[in-house]
Design a protein around this motif. Structure first.
Motif, PDB file in Angstrom:
ATOM      1  N   LYS A   1      -4.358  -4.001   1.460  1.00 18.23           N
ATOM      2  CA  LYS A   1      -3.089  -3.263   1.443  1.00 18.23           C
ATOM      3  C   LYS A   1      -1.971  -4.095   2.077  1.00 18.23           C
ATOM      4  O   LYS A   1      -0.858  -4.172   1.560  1.00 18.23           O
ATOM      5  CB  LYS A   1      -3.261  -1.941   2.189  1.00 18.23           C
ATOM      6  N   HIS A   2      -2.293  -4.763   3.186  1.00 13.41           N
ATOM      7  CA  HIS A   2      -1.309  -5.622   3.858  1.00 13.41           C
ATOM      8  C   HIS A   2      -0.922  -6.810   2.966  1.00 13.41           C
ATOM      9  O   HIS A   2       0.258  -7.166   2.876  1.00 13.41           O
ATOM     10  CB  HIS A   2      -1.873  -6.117   5.188  1.00 13.41           C
ATOM     11  N   LEU A   3      -1.898  -7.401   2.300  1.00 12.57           N
ATOM     12  CA  LEU A   3      -1.632  -8.522   1.396  1.00 12.57           C
ATOM     13  C   LEU A   3      -0.706  -8.089   0.257  1.00 12.57           C
ATOM     14  O   LEU A   3       0.264  -8.781  -0.059  1.00 12.57           O
ATOM     15  CB  LEU A   3      -2.938  -9.077   0.830  1.00 12.57           C
ATOM     16  N   ASN A   4      -0.986  -6.962  -0.353  1.00 11.24           N
ATOM     17  CA  ASN A   4      -0.131  -6.466  -1.438  1.00 11.24           C
ATOM     18  C   ASN A   4       1.287  -6.187  -0.954  1.00 11.24           C
ATOM     19  O   ASN A   4       2.251  -6.455  -1.668  1.00 11.24           O
ATOM     20  CB  ASN A   4      -0.739  -5.218  -2.078  1.00 11.24           C
ATOM     21  N   LYS A   5       1.413  -5.692   0.272  1.00  8.86           N
ATOM     22  CA  LYS A   5       2.743  -5.456   0.845  1.00  8.86           C
ATOM     23  C   LYS A   5       3.490  -6.776   1.031  1.00  8.86           C
ATOM     24  O   LYS A   5       4.667  -6.893   0.688  1.00  8.86           O
ATOM     25  CB  LYS A   5       2.610  -4.719   2.176  1.00  8.86           C
ATOM     26  N   LEU A   6       2.799  -7.784   1.569  1.00 14.49           N
ATOM     27  CA  LEU A   6       3.414  -9.105   1.764  1.00 14.49           C
ATOM     28  C   LEU A   6       3.895  -9.696   0.444  1.00 14.49           C
ATOM     29  O   LEU A   6       5.004 -10.238   0.349  1.00 14.49           O
ATOM     30  CB  LEU A   6       2.424 -10.074   2.403  1.00 14.49           C
ATOM     31  N   LEU A   7       3.052  -9.610  -0.575  1.00 12.56           N
ATOM     32  CA  LEU A   7       3.391 -10.208  -1.865  1.00 12.56           C
ATOM     33  C   LEU A   7       4.498  -9.442  -2.579  1.00 12.56           C
ATOM     34  O   LEU A   7       5.308 -10.036  -3.292  1.00 12.56           O
ATOM     35  CB  LEU A   7       2.147 -10.304  -2.751  1.00 12.56           C
ATOM     36  N   SER A   8       4.566  -8.142  -2.395  1.00 13.93           N
ATOM     37  CA  SER A   8       5.628  -7.376  -3.046  1.00 13.93           C
ATOM     38  C   SER A   8       6.984  -7.584  -2.372  1.00 13.93           C
ATOM     39  O   SER A   8       8.031  -7.473  -3.011  1.00 13.93           O
ATOM     40  CB  SER A   8       5.282  -5.886  -3.079  1.00 13.93           C
ATOM     41  N   GLU A   9       6.975  -7.914  -1.080  1.00 18.00           N
ATOM     42  CA  GLU A   9       8.220  -8.145  -0.345  1.00 18.00           C
ATOM     43  C   GLU A   9       8.682  -9.596  -0.403  1.00 18.00           C
ATOM     44  O   GLU A   9       9.751  -9.923   0.099  1.00 18.00           O
ATOM     45  CB  GLU A   9       8.039  -7.747   1.120  1.00 18.00           C
ATOM     46  N   ARG A  10       7.907 -10.461  -1.012  1.00 19.27           N
ATOM     47  CA  ARG A  10       8.219 -11.892  -1.032  1.00 19.27           C
ATOM     48  C   ARG A  10       9.430 -12.182  -1.914  1.00 19.27           C
ATOM     49  O   ARG A  10       9.513 -11.730  -3.043  1.00 19.27           O
ATOM     50  CB  ARG A  10       7.008 -12.665  -1.551  1.00 19.27           C
ATOM     51  N   HIS A  11      10.348 -12.949  -1.361  1.00 21.35           N
ATOM     52  CA  HIS A  11      11.535 -13.376  -2.100  1.00 21.35           C
ATOM     53  C   HIS A  11      11.441 -14.878  -2.322  1.00 21.35           C
ATOM     54  O   HIS A  11      11.393 -15.646  -1.368  1.00 21.35           O
ATOM     55  CB  HIS A  11      12.810 -13.044  -1.326  1.00 21.35           C
TER      56      HIS A  11
END
Length: 172
Positions: A13-23
């Motif tokens: 869940k944390h990994l998916n959050k990091l990747l979705s917020e990546r600019h």
């Protein structure tokens, strides 16, 4: 055993959050520092990356190579900096100071050289503060900015293709 499953789920869940917020912001800034993440269970020849860094004209003090293994650290005596799943906690927490320092360093480029679908390797790549991420084709294409589709044992092909695209992007 149940806790291990919950821990893995929280890290996914944390990994998916990091990747979705990546600019992603790609600039034409030259590569002067390089970080390398590799899976020592797949490839253990770190000298290839030193030669690669020399070719990119990166000084030794601007190159950092770390390894990950799914085995215990005690069996890996040939590596100075090697991490395993015990260095990762719940919700993406890093339990190792050296690993956290590597991830917080703002490298100009990061090479993620692994093909196995290991959650901790993905988290290391996603958590890295590197400006430009290069990797081999993996299951999650959101991890890297430049993806070179090659086999793990074909390092020369990876090196040539990476140099070709870095030249086109005006990074070297």
């Amino acid at each position: 055993m149940i806790l291990k499953g919950f821990k893995e789920k929280s890290n996914v869940k944390h990994l998916n959050k990091l990747l979705s917020e990546r600019h992603v912001t790609v600039t034409d800034k030259k590569i002067e520092s390089l970080g390398v993440i590799l899976n020592i269970d797949e490839i253990d020849d770190f000298k290839l990356f030193r030669v690669f860094a020399d070719f990119l004209k990166i000084r030794d003090n601007k190159l950092k190579i770390i390894a990950f293994s799914e085995n215990d650290k005690d069996t890996l005596t040939s590596w100075d900096v090697c991490f395993n799943p015990k260095d990762f906690g719940w919700k993406g927490a890093i339990n190792n100071v050296e690993l956290q320092t590597f991830l917080d360093t703002k490298y100009d480029a990061l090479v993620s050289y692994y093909t196995k679908d290991v959650l901790e390797l993905k988290m290391m790549t996603a958590k890295s503060k590197a400006q430009f991420k290069i990797g081999i084709a993996q299951s999650d294409e959101r991890l890297n900015d430049l993806i070179i589709k090659t086999k793990l044992k074909e390092f020369n092909v990876f090196k040539e293709e990476t140099i070709k695209y870095l030249t086109i992007l005006n990074k070297i």
